[in-house]
Design an enzyme around this catalytic site. Sequence first.
Site, PDB file in Angstrom:
ATOM      1  N   TYR A 180      -2.020  -0.913  10.690  1.00 25.41           N
ATOM      2  CA  TYR A 180      -2.030  -1.129   9.245  1.00 25.41           C
ATOM      3  C   TYR A 180      -0.798  -0.510   8.596  1.00 25.41           C
ATOM      4  O   TYR A 180      -0.142  -1.132   7.760  1.00 25.41           O
ATOM      5  CB  TYR A 180      -3.303  -0.517   8.664  1.00 25.41           C
TER       6      TYR A 180
ATOM      7  N   SER B 227       0.866  -1.180   0.000  1.00 22.99           N
ATOM      8  CA  SER B 227       0.000   0.000   0.000  1.00 22.99           C
ATOM      9  C   SER B 227       0.898   1.224   0.000  1.00 22.99           C
ATOM     10  O   SER B 227       2.057   1.157   0.434  1.00 22.99           O
ATOM     11  CB  SER B 227      -0.886   0.008   1.259  1.00 22.99           C
TER      12      SER B 227
END
Length: 259
Positions: free
Chosen positions: A148, A135
């Site tokens: 995350y 990501s």
Amino acid sequence: MTARTILITGAAMGIGRAVAELHAARGHRLVLMDVNADALEAAARELGDNVAASAGSVASLEDCDRAVSMAVDRFGGLDGVSHNAGIQRYGDVVQTSLALWNEVLDVNLTGAFLVAKAAMPALRKSRGALVLTASIQGMAAQPGALAYVAAKHGLLGLVNGMAMDEARHGVRVNGVAPGSVDTPMLRDAIALDPNPAALNRAVDEMHPLGRRARPEEVASVIAFLLSEEASFMTGETVRVDGGVLSRIGGAPQTEESGA
């Protein structure tokens, strides 16, 4: 194009499902893995005869080993892995419980390690390729998503470390770092906001291209990295982010700039 055998995690929906659809359309043999058994079986049925489903969690080495064994036993080997399984949770360092931290790291980082650990002996035999879906939050951070962000930063290190270890075995290891992608995970996250409509607009507007990605746009980059067309690429994480990390704020607003 020579048919190859690809293991795809997180294959029931989102980016993983798009990777599966693209490779099925190109005639490859697929083993799909996802924790959602019903959605996984539906995906496997829709994608054709050369598709096998192995329900399980990437956070379980036993489940990962089972998926790899299915590829070897049914299709004779394993040529590539597209790892996409992941979860999104929220909280800063005070709000994030140890249980939540462990949950996110187990799936998003340790899961990638376990998939690679299970698959690497077969990939060494085939001199194959592995692509991890990270990501842009592995390169920067949004507030309130500490676990995350940490996990996705770790994935970039995993790409680099494995690329160096596996080069002598002929295995290439790369990553992709998407921006916002129109997946169920993103839609669920937006639904948590008090003003989802405003957040939807903000998500699109933060990308210089003016929109979020479609899953198939990320899948096409993954397919390239798995293919022989990327035969001299390893240790690379490719941003697929609509330019969001290239933007620097603070420029004067002018008509010409469209700001």
